[in-house]
Design a protein around this motif. Structure first.
Motif, short mmCIF file in Angstrom:
data_model
loop_
_atom_site.label_atom_id
_atom_site.label_comp_id
_atom_site.label_asym_id
_atom_site.label_seq_id
_atom_site.Cartn_x
_atom_site.Cartn_y
_atom_site.Cartn_z
N VAL A 191 46.32 28.04 42.93
CA VAL A 191 45.51 28.45 41.78
C VAL A 191 45.99 29.81 41.28
O VAL A 191 46.02 30.78 42.03
N THR A 192 46.35 29.87 40.00
CA THR A 192 46.70 31.14 39.38
C THR A 192 45.44 31.93 39.11
O THR A 192 44.46 31.39 38.60
N ASN A 193 45.46 33.22 39.44
CA ASN A 193 44.31 34.08 39.20
C ASN A 193 43.87 33.97 37.74
O ASN A 193 44.69 34.10 36.83
N PRO A 194 42.58 33.69 37.48
CA PRO A 194 42.14 33.46 36.10
C PRO A 194 42.38 34.64 35.17
O PRO A 194 42.75 34.46 34.01
N GLU A 195 42.17 35.87 35.67
CA GLU A 195 42.42 37.04 34.83
C GLU A 195 43.90 37.13 34.45
O GLU A 195 44.25 37.43 33.31
N LYS A 196 44.75 36.87 35.42
CA LYS A 196 46.20 36.91 35.19
C LYS A 196 46.61 35.81 34.22
O LYS A 196 47.45 36.01 33.33
N LEU A 197 46.01 34.63 34.38
CA LEU A 197 46.33 33.50 33.53
C LEU A 197 45.96 33.79 32.07
O LEU A 197 46.77 33.61 31.15
N ILE A 198 44.73 34.25 31.87
CA ILE A 198 44.23 34.48 30.52
C ILE A 198 44.95 35.64 29.83
O ILE A 198 45.22 35.60 28.63
N SER A 199 45.26 36.69 30.58
CA SER A 199 45.88 37.87 29.97
C SER A 199 47.37 37.70 29.69
O SER A 199 47.93 38.45 28.90
N ASN A 200 48.00 36.70 30.30
CA ASN A 200 49.45 36.54 30.14
C ASN A 200 49.87 35.29 29.38
O ASN A 200 50.96 35.26 28.82
N LEU A 201 49.02 34.27 29.35
CA LEU A 201 49.38 33.03 28.69
C LEU A 201 48.41 32.73 27.54
O LEU A 201 47.21 32.81 27.71
N ALA A 223 47.66 44.82 20.27
CA ALA A 223 46.52 44.79 21.19
C ALA A 223 45.40 43.91 20.64
O ALA A 223 44.77 43.15 21.39
N ALA A 224 45.17 43.99 19.33
CA ALA A 224 44.13 43.18 18.71
C ALA A 224 44.47 41.70 18.79
O ALA A 224 43.62 40.86 19.10
N LYS A 225 45.74 41.39 18.52
CA LYS A 225 46.17 39.98 18.61
C LYS A 225 45.99 39.46 20.03
O LYS A 225 45.55 38.33 20.24
N GLY A 226 46.37 40.29 21.01
CA GLY A 226 46.23 39.88 22.40
C GLY A 226 44.79 39.63 22.78
O GLY A 226 44.47 38.65 23.47
N ALA A 227 43.89 40.52 22.31
CA ALA A 227 42.46 40.36 22.61
C ALA A 227 41.90 39.10 21.97
O ALA A 227 41.13 38.36 22.58
N VAL A 228 42.31 38.84 20.73
CA VAL A 228 41.84 37.64 20.03
C VAL A 228 42.32 36.39 20.74
O VAL A 228 41.56 35.43 20.93
N ASN A 229 43.60 36.38 21.15
CA ASN A 229 44.15 35.22 21.86
C ASN A 229 43.38 34.94 23.14
O ASN A 229 43.10 33.78 23.48
N GLN A 230 43.05 35.99 23.88
CA GLN A 230 42.32 35.81 25.13
C GLN A 230 40.92 35.25 24.87
O GLN A 230 40.45 34.36 25.58
#
Length: 331
Positions: A116-126, A24-31
């Motif tokens: 356009v890909t939803n920005p929240e979806k884009l940031i949380s998945n890629l 979870a921490a890695k995911g948050a940092v990546n975002q």
């Protein structure tokens, strides 16, 4: 505390929560890093357009920034990608502003394309590494296609790079029918269409289109490249059997490949054909599905039947090639 709460259970529980927290921490940092990069791109563009001393730096701006900031990772290459990121993804402005508590960077941004890909979806998945691979593509809809497929199929950066390098967008013919892609990926009620990939592309098998490829050759090639094959199928697939022997009406039959989908909660039966798919082939598959429904389904499994008649792209295979893979899914 329960008497069954042993030392082994304690250790395992701590390991599991540590792993979950770390991921979870890695995911948050990546975002956060992805949003940071968008804001860096915004700052650079704003300066290039209106900085009072911008003429003094000219084409050396990004290199001068690298020398001035002098921090690990803050280099001209990153700044170049950040600038391109801001230009191609203006929809991220509101998300970036909200996350860092800054003014609304995206209020004057205009979208450069209709898809356009939803920005929240884009940031949380890629990750930004994923996005950087996609940004090299000039066509806006093609970028949208790879964003959508990457999110849906949970591709690694390596797998995304492979799909782009081998021109998946061109091979599946989506460029000629964008409405099909949009319909397929916005119909969230159809869990099957979101989980079973369509079509499949197996260029990694290295089979020459000029060879007479037999069914056994194709099966052997798939087994030898099992990791790549399962990545192409999508997420949640587990390999179960090859040449699975079953008995129907006192006769032995052999199923080419059997997988299990954790997401669909059902077995996936794959029958390989190197010729035109005929009515009797469908009858054979239906018999296999019926056998699995009667003898192999367990509690929690779901019965599904899917027969996508889709040609499989193999390395250098021409469009008129008849090599096909047909599959059915059984509970």
């Amino acid at each position: 505390m329960s008497k069954e709460y042993s030392f082994e259970v304690l250790a395992k529980s701590i390991q599991e929560i540590n792993t979950r927290a770390g991921n979870a921490a890695k995911g948050a940092v990546n975002q956060l890093m992805t949003l940071r990069n968008w804001i860096i791109g915004y700052y650079i563009i704003e300066y290039e357009q209106g900085g009072k001393d911008r003429a003094a730096y000219g084409t050396r701006l990004l290199k001068n920034l690298e020398n001035q900031i002098n921090e690990k990772g803050m280099n001209s290459t990153l700044f170049k990608w950040c600038r391109q990121f801001y230009i191609l993804y203006p929809q991220i402005g509101a998300t970036a502003s909200h996350q860092f508590g800054l003014p609304d960077f995206g209020k004057n941004a205009t979208l450069s394309h209709d898809f356009v890909t939803n920005p929240e979806k884009l940031i949380s998945n890629l990750s930004f590494s994923h996005i950087r691979e996609i940004m090299v593509i000039e066509d806006s809809f093609e970028r949208f296609f790879y964003e959508t497929e990457c999110i849906k199929c949970n591709w690694s950066v390596r797998e995304l790079r492979r799909q782009i390098k081998t021109n998946l967008y061109i091979r599946v013919g989506i460029s000629r029918n964008p409405e099909l892609l949009l319909k397929r990926n916005t119909d969230n009620k159809n869990v099957t269409s979101l989980t079973i990939k369509d079509p499949f592309t197996f260029e990694f098998l290295g089979l020459d289109a000029k060879e007479a490829v037999s069914e056994s050759d194709l099966e052997q090639a798939l087994i030898e490249h099992l990791q790549e094959f399962m990545m192409e199928l999508g997420q949640g697939f587990c390999f179960e059997a090859r040449q699975k022997r079953i008995i129907i009406d006192d006769k032995y039959y052999f199923i080419d490949l059997v997988f299990y989908s954790r997401l669909l909660h059902c077995n996936v039966i794959i029958e390989l054909k190197n010729d035109e798919f005929r009515h009797e082939d469908l009858g054979q598959l239906n018999a296999y599905v019926g056998y699995y429904k009667k003898n192999e389904m367990i509690e929690g499994d779901v019965f599904r039947t899917i027969v996508p008649l889709v040609p499989v792209s193999i390395a250098k295979v021409e469009p008129q090639d008849t090599t096909q893979v047909k599959n059915q899914v059984a509970g």
